[in-house]
Design a protein around this motif. Structure first.
Motif, PDB file in Angstrom:
ATOM      1  N   GLU A   2       0.850  -1.196   0.000  1.00 21.31           N
ATOM      2  CA  GLU A   2       0.000   0.000   0.000  1.00 21.31           C
ATOM      3  C   GLU A   2       0.884   1.244   0.000  1.00 21.31           C
ATOM      4  O   GLU A   2       2.038   1.186   0.428  1.00 21.31           O
ATOM      5  CB  GLU A   2      -0.890   0.017   1.259  1.00 21.31           C
ATOM      6  N   LYS A   3       0.305   2.355  -0.404  1.00 21.24           N
ATOM      7  CA  LYS A   3       1.098   3.597  -0.491  1.00 21.24           C
ATOM      8  C   LYS A   3       1.566   4.044   0.888  1.00 21.24           C
ATOM      9  O   LYS A   3       2.685   4.437   1.094  1.00 21.24           O
ATOM     10  CB  LYS A   3       0.244   4.706  -1.123  1.00 21.24           C
ATOM     11  N   SER A   4       0.650   3.958   1.849  1.00 20.58           N
ATOM     12  CA  SER A   4       1.048   4.401   3.190  1.00 20.58           C
ATOM     13  C   SER A   4       1.247   3.186   4.098  1.00 20.58           C
ATOM     14  O   SER A   4       0.799   2.080   3.777  1.00 20.58           O
ATOM     15  CB  SER A   4      -0.013   5.344   3.760  1.00 20.58           C
ATOM     16  N   PRO A   5       1.905   3.391   5.244  1.00 29.89           N
ATOM     17  CA  PRO A   5       2.193   2.261   6.125  1.00 29.89           C
ATOM     18  C   PRO A   5       0.919   1.575   6.643  1.00 29.89           C
ATOM     19  O   PRO A   5      -0.103   2.241   6.853  1.00 29.89           O
ATOM     20  CB  PRO A   5       2.956   2.887   7.288  1.00 29.89           C
ATOM     21  N   VAL A   6       1.021   0.278   6.827  1.00 28.63           N
ATOM     22  CA  VAL A   6      -0.037  -0.456   7.518  1.00 28.63           C
ATOM     23  C   VAL A   6       0.508  -0.795   8.906  1.00 28.63           C
ATOM     24  O   VAL A   6       1.723  -0.817   9.108  1.00 28.63           O
ATOM     25  CB  VAL A   6      -0.425  -1.770   6.790  1.00 28.63           C
ATOM     26  N   THR A   7      -0.375  -1.046   9.855  1.00 32.53           N
ATOM     27  CA  THR A   7       0.078  -1.426  11.198  1.00 32.53           C
ATOM     28  C   THR A   7      -0.350  -2.861  11.474  1.00 32.53           C
ATOM     29  O   THR A   7      -1.547  -3.167  11.486  1.00 32.53           O
ATOM     30  CB  THR A   7      -0.532  -0.488  12.261  1.00 32.53           C
ATOM     31  N   LEU A   8       0.645  -3.709  11.682  1.00 35.21           N
ATOM     32  CA  LEU A   8       0.335  -5.109  12.031  1.00 35.21           C
ATOM     33  C   LEU A   8      -0.035  -5.151  13.502  1.00 35.21           C
ATOM     34  O   LEU A   8       0.744  -4.714  14.357  1.00 35.21           O
ATOM     35  CB  LEU A   8       1.550  -6.002  11.809  1.00 35.21           C
ATOM     36  N   THR A   9      -1.213  -5.679  13.794  1.00 38.73           N
ATOM     37  CA  THR A   9      -1.625  -5.759  15.195  1.00 38.73           C
ATOM     38  C   THR A   9      -1.636  -7.206  15.686  1.00 38.73           C
ATOM     39  O   THR A   9      -1.806  -7.460  16.867  1.00 38.73           O
ATOM     40  CB  THR A   9      -3.026  -5.145  15.383  1.00 38.73           C
ATOM     41  N   ARG A  10      -1.483  -8.147  14.777  1.00 46.81           N
ATOM     42  CA  ARG A  10      -1.385  -9.559  15.133  1.00 46.81           C
ATOM     43  C   ARG A  10      -0.648 -10.251  13.994  1.00 46.81           C
ATOM     44  O   ARG A  10      -0.950 -10.012  12.832  1.00 46.81           O
ATOM     45  CB  ARG A  10      -2.797 -10.129  15.294  1.00 46.81           C
ATOM     46  N   PHE A  11       0.301 -11.107  14.349  1.00 41.21           N
ATOM     47  CA  PHE A  11       1.137 -11.685  13.288  1.00 41.21           C
ATOM     48  C   PHE A  11       1.728 -13.014  13.764  1.00 41.21           C
ATOM     49  O   PHE A  11       2.924 -13.142  13.998  1.00 41.21           O
ATOM     50  CB  PHE A  11       2.245 -10.705  12.858  1.00 41.21           C
ATOM     51  N   ALA A  12       0.844 -13.988  13.934  1.00 41.05           N
ATOM     52  CA  ALA A  12       1.278 -15.304  14.415  1.00 41.05           C
ATOM     53  C   ALA A  12       2.148 -15.988  13.366  1.00 41.05           C
ATOM     54  O   ALA A  12       2.031 -15.717  12.168  1.00 41.05           O
ATOM     55  CB  ALA A  12       0.069 -16.166  14.731  1.00 41.05           C
ATOM     56  N   SER A  13       2.994 -16.882  13.847  1.00 41.83           N
ATOM     57  CA  SER A  13       3.828 -17.667  12.930  1.00 41.83           C
ATOM     58  C   SER A  13       3.031 -18.790  12.305  1.00 41.83           C
ATOM     59  O   SER A  13       3.290 -19.194  11.178  1.00 41.83           O
ATOM     60  CB  SER A  13       5.008 -18.266  13.693  1.00 41.83           C
ATOM     61  N   GLY A  14       2.082 -19.315  13.066  1.00 43.79           N
ATOM     62  CA  GLY A  14       1.321 -20.429  12.526  1.00 43.79           C
ATOM     63  C   GLY A  14       0.085 -20.721  13.346  1.00 43.79           C
ATOM     64  O   GLY A  14      -0.082 -20.230  14.475  1.00 43.79           O
ATOM     65  N   TYR A  15      -0.774 -21.509  12.748  1.00 42.91           N
ATOM     66  CA  TYR A  15      -2.044 -21.890  13.370  1.00 42.91           C
ATOM     67  C   TYR A  15      -2.277 -23.368  13.081  1.00 42.91           C
ATOM     68  O   TYR A  15      -1.921 -23.861  12.016  1.00 42.91           O
ATOM     69  CB  TYR A  15      -3.180 -21.061  12.767  1.00 42.91           C
ATOM     70  N   LEU A  16      -2.868 -24.052  14.046  1.00 44.53           N
ATOM     71  CA  LEU A  16      -3.195 -25.461  13.851  1.00 44.53           C
ATOM     72  C   LEU A  16      -4.496 -25.780  14.578  1.00 44.53           C
ATOM     73  O   LEU A  16      -4.579 -25.569  15.792  1.00 44.53           O
ATOM     74  CB  LEU A  16      -2.068 -26.321  14.437  1.00 44.53           C
ATOM     75  N   PRO A  17      -5.490 -26.269  13.846  1.00 46.27           N
ATOM     76  CA  PRO A  17      -6.671 -26.765  14.555  1.00 46.27           C
ATOM     77  C   PRO A  17      -6.381 -28.187  15.042  1.00 46.27           C
ATOM     78  O   PRO A  17      -5.785 -28.982  14.324  1.00 46.27           O
ATOM     79  CB  PRO A  17      -7.765 -26.765  13.477  1.00 46.27           C
ATOM     80  N   ILE A  18      -6.755 -28.487  16.267  1.00 47.99           N
ATOM     81  CA  ILE A  18      -6.518 -29.830  16.818  1.00 47.99           C
ATOM     82  C   ILE A  18      -7.873 -30.415  17.187  1.00 47.99           C
ATOM     83  O   ILE A  18      -8.580 -29.883  18.065  1.00 47.99           O
ATOM     84  CB  ILE A  18      -5.582 -29.756  18.041  1.00 47.99           C
ATOM     85  N   ARG A  19      -8.242 -31.477  16.519  1.00 46.39           N
ATOM     86  CA  ARG A  19      -9.563 -32.091  16.673  1.00 46.39           C
ATOM     87  C   ARG A  19      -9.833 -32.420  18.139  1.00 46.39           C
ATOM     88  O   ARG A  19      -8.985 -33.008  18.808  1.00 46.39           O
ATOM     89  CB  ARG A  19      -9.611 -33.362  15.808  1.00 46.39           C
ATOM     90  N   LYS A  20     -11.012 -32.027  18.617  1.00 49.25           N
ATOM     91  CA  LYS A  20     -11.349 -32.318  20.008  1.00 49.25           C
ATOM     92  C   LYS A  20     -11.480 -33.819  20.226  1.00 49.25           C
ATOM     93  O   LYS A  20     -11.777 -34.563  19.298  1.00 49.25           O
ATOM     94  CB  LYS A  20     -12.659 -31.646  20.386  1.00 49.25           C
ATOM     95  N   GLY A  21     -11.298 -34.232  21.438  1.00 49.80           N
ATOM     96  CA  GLY A  21     -11.394 -35.638  21.842  1.00 49.80           C
ATOM     97  C   GLY A  21     -11.070 -35.601  23.320  1.00 49.80           C
ATOM     98  O   GLY A  21     -11.759 -34.941  24.091  1.00 49.80           O
ATOM     99  N   ASP A  22      -9.953 -36.230  23.685  1.00 52.50           N
ATOM    100  CA  ASP A  22      -9.482 -36.088  25.053  1.00 52.50           C
ATOM    101  C   ASP A  22      -8.079 -35.506  24.961  1.00 52.50           C
ATOM    102  O   ASP A  22      -7.087 -36.206  25.180  1.00 52.50           O
ATOM    103  CB  ASP A  22      -9.503 -37.462  25.735  1.00 52.50           C
ATOM    104  N   VAL A  23      -8.011 -34.248  24.582  1.00 49.09           N
ATOM    105  CA  VAL A  23      -6.714 -33.618  24.306  1.00 49.09           C
ATOM    106  C   VAL A  23      -6.142 -33.001  25.589  1.00 49.09           C
ATOM    107  O   VAL A  23      -6.823 -32.237  26.276  1.00 49.09           O
ATOM    108  CB  VAL A  23      -6.842 -32.542  23.204  1.00 49.09           C
TER     109      VAL A  23
END
Ligand code: GLA
Length: 737
Positions: A153-174
């Protein structure tokens, strides 16, 4: 073939059935040696997570169908969904707070023997690009994921969240295993089932980020964590600064795991054309319980993360607990002679050797002035190196380059180099005078590089550096960063440090460097690439070390885990433990000593000499073998036990420590693990002190027998009455015939 793009396939039938839109999708399979991650990357659509688990075939991947209900975005973006937790959020130049990232393309490349798959996402309105990367190696079980966020973009953007990764883990007995503590009590294991709500594990220390909580977690998918069975996922955020792990357990069928830099107080502005790269999140899957995850991380750590993971570590004596700040030539020479006579290979002079105008006699002065105190050491560093050479050992030295005391020449000349907020008085750390140098400032980076460069240029024979860091960032303010970039401090500090370490390693690739931060404050794969090992804790009490080293071993290999024999009573706990037990614990990591040898009895020295010699024999097994945790100290059964097995399974070392002494308590028998059931092993006790040999000494047993039954350990040592104590431990070497 590794990491396949499965090709265009139609999910129409299923998706229609599931009541969702009709799309054609392209599945990407990313393989490690034992696991697969499958993503649905249909151009112009959201990147979807389909699968992470045991390795699957191309056909399976092709026919993978998402569960009825939600398919989760593989890198959830903020603004256009109801998902409460997201991986990325930003404020655009025009104030718009939403993102709508869709797949733009997929590419792959090779780098250093690794395969890197990149899925490029673009916002469907704003010129913002997010590259989601996965790095794998055909012979490792660990994969790494990270992102690169580019603002066009022409002007700066502000990152307010920037995780390295995401993983959904299927529920059960986790269940979740995580690691927490405090100074002198680091990396204690916590196990808990995941229940509804948001679980956050984070660091806000800025520097010593594993001091209280670790950025590594394990998920046991089949109920309470088990060392040997059940499916498990290990996740390690490889970052030396502030981090945040989030596990959101909401109304959906999965737990949602996010890991990345802690964005609190670190919103990051990206100018036009700038790219922000997140640190890597390392993931490993196992169907051999949490022990399997540990072994995968250890192997990967040795092969690809820590410095010189393929080189055996020297047995050393560190001067700290022996003399503290009382450094002088005779004292150092004595220590060198002593450690050499016991078979040690390296002497490390700790804190207290520097400072001219402000001599470092205690923790209030001198940091920043890395010039030898000639009053204490008239022969200088060279004199010490020569002394080490005379003793046929190597020489190492302590520094704390990122820090300064207000009572130092450096601070007097350059008060503008410290971390400080405008209009605020300085808040001091250790010694009530310690401050952080502002590593975001290139001039400071230069100073820090020069500390090492000057030492190494003048004294190229320095073999080992202990790099300490004893203060958190407490004054949030940079005298270098502009007003509108003050929130970059934590992140730019780390960037500056990494840049400096890169420069140091480029010029000095061979020197061994230990990461220390008030003990175990820098036990993290984000910092390890420049370091050979870490100081596990300032607490050297053998009993408490069993607990701390246990937790540390979930992700970190023994080769990196410095473990020293120290005095009795112990300086941190005041507990008195016999030298045999202290040695047996230290021998399960990277063995060293941290004691005044002049205070040891002749008999203790003899015993230690024998133990060091025997450690050298088992060093390859401990430092390069596979770890099997057999009986956890946290189970409070009166015994803790673990073993290392050589990759060829022809040799193993078994450790057994009694953790309490209750009269007539029946201690559990410990079955071994990881051996070859068909091999026959001869048993030899190491560091033995008993009058009578163990009944199984020199006897042979099959791996099958040892793994099904184990050996009965005598509860106490066979010693004359006046030498008996309530402590008992065993180290056994098993060698196949
Ligand atoms: C820190 C380290 C110790 C020692 C001291 C020296 O506390 O963790 O091992 O090096 O600093 O001041």
């Amino acid at each position: 073939m590794n990491n396949l793009k499965i090709g265009v396939l139609s999910l129409t039938a299923f998706l229609t059935f599931a009541g969702m839109e009709n799309i054609t999708a392209e599945n990407i399979k990313i393989d490690t040696q034992n696991s697969s991650l499958v993503l649905q990357a249909d151009k112009g659509k959201k990147l979807r997570h389909l699968y992470y688990g045991g390795k699957i075939t191309d056909t399976d991947a092709k026919n993978l169908r998402p569960a009825v209900g939600k398919i989760y975005n593989a890198y959830p973006d903020y603004g256009m969904t109801t998902m409460p937790e997201t991986a990325i959020a930003m404020i655009h130049g025009d104030g718009n707070m939403t993102l709508d990232l869709v797949v733009d393309g997929v590419s792959s490349r090779k780098e250093d023997g690794a395969d890197i798959q990149t899925i490029t996402l673009k916002d469907n309105y704003y010129p913002v690009i997010v590259k989601v990367n996965y790095k794998t190696r055909p012979d490792e079980n660990v994969m790494e994921t990270w992102t690169e966020i580019t603002n066009n973009e022409k002007s700066p953007v502000t990152l307010t969240r920037f995780a390295s990764g995401y993983l959904p883990i299927r529920k059960g007995d986790v269940w979740l295993s995580s690691f927490h503590g405090n100074w002198g009590n680091e990396a204690k294991v916590t196990e808990e089932p995941l229940t509804r709500g948001l679980k956050v594990i984070k660091s806000h220390e800025g520097v010593r980020n594993s001091r209280y909580d670790h950025s590594e977690v394990m998920f046991s998918l089949d109920g309470k964590p088990d060392e040997n069975s059940g499916k498990a996922i290990g996740a390690a955020l490889c970052y030396g600064g502030n981090y945040k792990l989030r596990i959101d357990t909401d109304e959906t069928d999965s737990h949602h795991f996010f890991a990345g830099i802690n964005e609190e107080d670190s919103h990051y502005k990206l100018g036009k054309g700038e790219t922000f790269t997140t640190p890597a999140l390392a993931l490993a899957w196992s169907d051999e319980g949490i022990g399997g995850v540990s072994r995968s991380f250890h192997k990967w750590g040795r092969n690809h993360k820590l410095a010189h993971g393929d080189k055996p570590r020297k047995v050393l004596l560190n001067s700290w607990e022996g003399v503290y700040f009382d450094i002088n030539e005779k004292g150092m020479a004595d220590m060198m002679k002593n450690i050499a006579s016991m078979g040690g290979e390296l002497f490390v002079m700790d804190d207290g050797w520097f400072g001219v105008k402000y001599p470092r006699n205690n923790d209030t002065t001198g940091l920043g002035d890395w010039i030898v105190d000639a009053k204490k050491l008239p022969g200088g560093i060279q004199g010490l190196i020569d002394e080490a050479k005379k003793n046929n050992i190597s020489f190492g030295i302590w520094i704390e380059p990122e820090m300064v005391n207000s009572k130092s020449e450096l601070f007097e000349k350059h008060p503008e180099y410290v971390v400080k907020a405008d209009h605020r008085n300085l808040k001091y750390g250790r010694g009530k005078t310690q401050l952080n140098l502002d590593m975001s400032n290139p001039k400071v980076q230069e100073i820090v590089f020069n500390i090492v460069d000057t030492l190494m240029t003048k004294y190229p024979e320095i073999d080992y550096i202990k790099w300490d860091a004893n203060m958190d960032i407490e004054n949030h303010g940079s005298q270098y960063l502009p007003a509108d970039r003050q929130s970059h401090l934590y992140i730019d500090y780390m960037k500056g440090l990494e840049k400096t370490l890169d420069k140091i390693r480029a010029k000095y690739p061979d020197v061994t460097i230990q990461a220390c931060a008030s003990g175990g404050g820098r036990v993290n794969y984000g910092i390890l690439p420049w370091f050979d090992e870490f100081w596990t804790s300032d607490n050297t009490d053998a009993l408490q070390r069993i607990y701390m080293q246990w937790g540390t071993s979930y992700f970190f290999p023994a080769i990196a885990m410095a473990s020293h024999i120290s005095a009795a009573p112990n300086h941190q706990t005041r507990r008195t433990i016999p030298i045999k037990f202290r040695t047996d614990v230290a021998m399960s990591g990277r063995l060293g000593m941290e004691i005044q040898p002049n205070d040891m009895t002749v008999q203790e020295k003899e015993q230690t000499k024998k133990a060091i010699n025997e450690y050298k024999e088992i060093r390859p097994i401990v430092q390069f073998g596979d770890l099997y945790r057999l009986m956890s100290p946290y189970d409070e059964k009166g015994v803790a036990s673990l073993m290392y097995v050589a990759p060829e399974k022809d040799k193993a070392v078994f450790y057994w420590w009694k953790t309490r002494a209750f009269r007539n308590e029946i201690l559990p028998k410990v079955a071994m693990k990881g051996l070859d059931p068909d091999k026959i092993y001869i048993v030899k006790e190491l560091n033995s002190i008993d009058n009578k040999k163990l009944s199984f000494e020199g006897k042979s047993y099959s791996g099958k027998f040892l793994m099904e039954n184990g050996l009965e350990m005598p509860v106490n040592h066979d010693l004359p009455k006046d030498q008996q104590t309530d402590w008992s431990s065993r180290v056994l070497l098993l060698e196949s015939k």
